[in-house]
Design an enzyme around this catalytic site. Structure first.
Site, short mmCIF file in Angstrom:
data_model
loop_
_atom_site.label_atom_id
_atom_site.label_comp_id
_atom_site.label_asym_id
_atom_site.label_seq_id
_atom_site.Cartn_x
_atom_site.Cartn_y
_atom_site.Cartn_z
N CYS A 54 0.84 -1.21 0.00
CA CYS A 54 0.00 0.00 0.00
C CYS A 54 0.88 1.26 0.00
O CYS A 54 1.51 1.58 -1.00
CB CYS A 54 -0.95 -0.04 1.18
SG CYS A 54 -2.33 1.16 1.05
N HIS B 128 -3.76 -5.22 0.78
CA HIS B 128 -3.15 -5.67 2.04
C HIS B 128 -3.20 -7.20 2.13
O HIS B 128 -4.20 -7.77 2.56
CB HIS B 128 -3.87 -5.04 3.24
CG HIS B 128 -3.58 -3.59 3.39
ND1 HIS B 128 -2.54 -3.11 4.15
CD2 HIS B 128 -4.19 -2.50 2.87
CE1 HIS B 128 -2.52 -1.79 4.09
NE2 HIS B 128 -3.51 -1.40 3.32
N VAL C 109 -13.64 -14.47 26.48
CA VAL C 109 -12.60 -15.41 26.08
C VAL C 109 -11.24 -14.99 26.64
O VAL C 109 -10.52 -15.79 27.25
CB VAL C 109 -12.52 -15.50 24.54
CG1 VAL C 109 -11.38 -16.43 24.12
CG2 VAL C 109 -13.84 -15.98 23.96
N GLU D 63 -1.73 -8.95 4.26
CA GLU D 63 -1.61 -9.36 5.66
C GLU D 63 -2.94 -9.55 6.36
O GLU D 63 -3.00 -10.16 7.44
CB GLU D 63 -0.75 -8.36 6.44
CG GLU D 63 -1.39 -7.00 6.64
CD GLU D 63 -1.09 -5.99 5.54
OE1 GLU D 63 -1.04 -4.79 5.83
OE2 GLU D 63 -0.93 -6.43 4.38
#
Length: 527
Positions: A78, A177, A234, A179
């Site tokens: 990016c 992106h 959690v 990732e």
């Protein structure tokens, strides 16, 4: 290893996680690092991160120009791609249409390079990626002209140069992106870069997190006591069991009823911990204190900080009240990495230019001065990783796979000021939504679902009478780590039954809407 140069992206640590997932070591460093320092580290490859800045802005982050002369393969993501495209003689401009979220890639199949001379070489970076594959965009600028000696290897509907390369310089760039989890084959791109371009041999690391964490907690805490702020979600549940295995009854889990939990949640948490996990909880009923502090507060950042401060005050008070003061030295929390990324403007070991998105009550919401040291055994992990740790610790499925719930609770799902009446209203709405998802076997088909009370009223008709009552929004998203998310396509029949029940059963609501925005550009929570 692969060196990740951080230009301040909220996704920088997702790059590191993706590299870790393919069993390659990585290190995040500031964009201010000099080429000589990089040379000493001898990385096999370099990744340039995205950024909240624009390369067209006057003070946008830069890096040492000599880095591009080290003959080390480079992948710009990016902003990273736009940055090197600009310094090598290409052009970047503001896009006529900003692009956030879902897009599709179109792989170049030209037989010749841009100069029209050399044969188009094998597309190693995008090997295994086909035209039409989903990719995740988050940009307002585009490369409008690529530099000399670079060639286009992919495009999209909105961006003519969505992936480019210079084979001689070993420089590659992608506008999207890879990732984030919503780029379906993002991991493939990182594998291609690491294995095929950088020449790294993958090495699998043994999973020793649990034992390492227990040993570290024992060494840190010694014979002192630890107070844990338990929410029942959690993160705090996994933290509680992990710390309990390390120090046993020296852990004091405190569950604060702040009046901002979901319907019947306090009783359910106590039942689970005491009957299934065999951990005794200390419950503090403090709803009135929270309501009093939050009275008239509208700004979401102020809400988070008020709640964070009051939590710590209560924990410290309980330590004194129960005569734990001499032995209690630590406050434990279930902080995860996305919390830290969104709450802090520092990433990695060096200060970077990342932007604070919002403060989390257990990170940016904590007071600067407090008497307890912080223990956060999960702070390097993401939600899906925490669940895997929880499975190893034997935590029940219904606890591990509950939908995420924000630390400040319903305070950040009520837009505007907080009152007990509004909390009660939202609890009822939220309970119906979750119940309908469970009734239709859809609860575990979405990552997170919840209701939001909006600060507006609308005209309605009930029994031939005009009403002017509240509007609520329903929100459901699919995500892996909370850093990116797409709205869940809930079947219409579920939305219909949910809306019908809310309007008929909850006095004070006469309109229900469904949120269909992704992250980015929106966040998952409304505040």
């Amino acid at each position: 290893m692969i060196l990740i140069i951080d230009f301040g992206s909220q996704f920088t640590h997702l790059i590191a996680k993706a590299i870790e997932k393919i069993h390659v070591r990585s290190e995040i460093i500031s964009h201010r690092i000099k080429a000589d320092e990089i040379k000493k580290k001898s990385p096999a490859g370099i990744i340039l991160s995205g950024s909240p800045s624009s390369t067209l802005a006057e003070n946008s982050p830069t890096c040492d120009r000599a880095i591009f002369d080290l003959n080390i393969p480079i992948l710009g993501i990016c902003y990273g791609m736009q940055y090197f495209a600009k310094i090598f003689g290409g052009k970047v401009k503001h896009a006529s249409k900003k692009e956030f979220g879902y897009s599709e890639i179109k792989i170049a199949n030209n037989k010749h390079s841009q100069k029209g001379k050399s044969q188009f070489a094998e597309n190693l970076l995008l090997d295994g990626i086909n035209s039409g594959e989903p990719v995740w965009m988050s940009h307002g600028d585009i490369v409008s002209k690529i530099p000399p000696d670079f060639e286009c290897i992919a495009s999209s509907e909105n961006a003519p140069f969505v992936a480019i390369r210079n084979l001689q310089k070993k420089i590659y760039g992608v506008q999207f992106h890879p990732e984030v989890t919503h780029t379906d084959k993002g991991i493939t791109i990182f594998e291609n870069f690491a294995y095929k371009i950088c020449g790294i041999e993958p090495k699998i690391k043994p999973d020793t997190f649990v034992q390492t964490a227990i040993d570290k907690i024992k060494k840190t805490v010694a014979d002192k006591k630890v107070i844990l702020g338990l929410s029942g979600g959690v993160d705090s549940s996994v933290a509680a069991v992990l710390i309990y295995k390390a120090i046993g009854n020296n852990l004091i889990p405190i569950l604060v009823d702040n009046g901002l939990m979901r319907k019947n949640e306090i009783n359910e948490i106590v039942h689970t911990f005491e009957n299934y996990l065999k951990i005794k909880l200390h419950v503090v009923y403090a709803a009135e204190r929270f309501y009093k502090k939050l009275a008239g507060v509208v700004d979401p950042e102020k809400k988070r900080k008020i709640i964070g401060n009051l939590f710590v005050e209560i924990f410290e008070e309980e330590a004194l009240r129960n005569k734990f003061a001499d032995d209690v030295k630590f406050l434990a929390q279930g902080t995860l990495y996305p919390d830290i990324i969104e709450s802090s403007s520092k990433t990695g070991s060096q200060k970077g230019p990342s932007v604070t998105i919002k403060s989390h009550h257990n990170v940016g919401g904590l007071p600067e001065k407090m008497n307890l040291k912080i223990i956060e055994p999960l702070k390097a992990l993401y939600k899906h990783e925490v669940r895997k740790i929880g499975e190893k610790l034997g935590i029940p499925y219904n606890v591990l796979y509950r939908h995420p719930f924000p630390g400040p609770g319903l305070a950040v799902r009520i837009i505007g000021d907080i009152t007990p009446k509004k909390v009660k209203l939202l609890q009822e709405v939220d309970a119906i939504f979750i119940e309908e998802l469970r009734n239709h076997n859809f609860y575990h088909k979405t990552w997170q679902a919840f209701a939001v009370l909006l600060p507006i009223q609308s005209v309605g008709v009930m029994g031939d009478e005009r009403t002017y009552e509240n509007v609520c929004a329903l929100r459901a998203v699919n995500s892996l780590d909370g850093m990116t998310a797409d709205w869940t396509r809930i079947p219409y029949e579920i939305l219909r039954s949910t809306s019908n029940r809310i309007i008929n059963e909850v006095t004070g609501i006469n309109r229900v809407v469904y949120d269909i925005s992704s992250k980015p550009p929106s966040t998952i929570e409304w505040e």
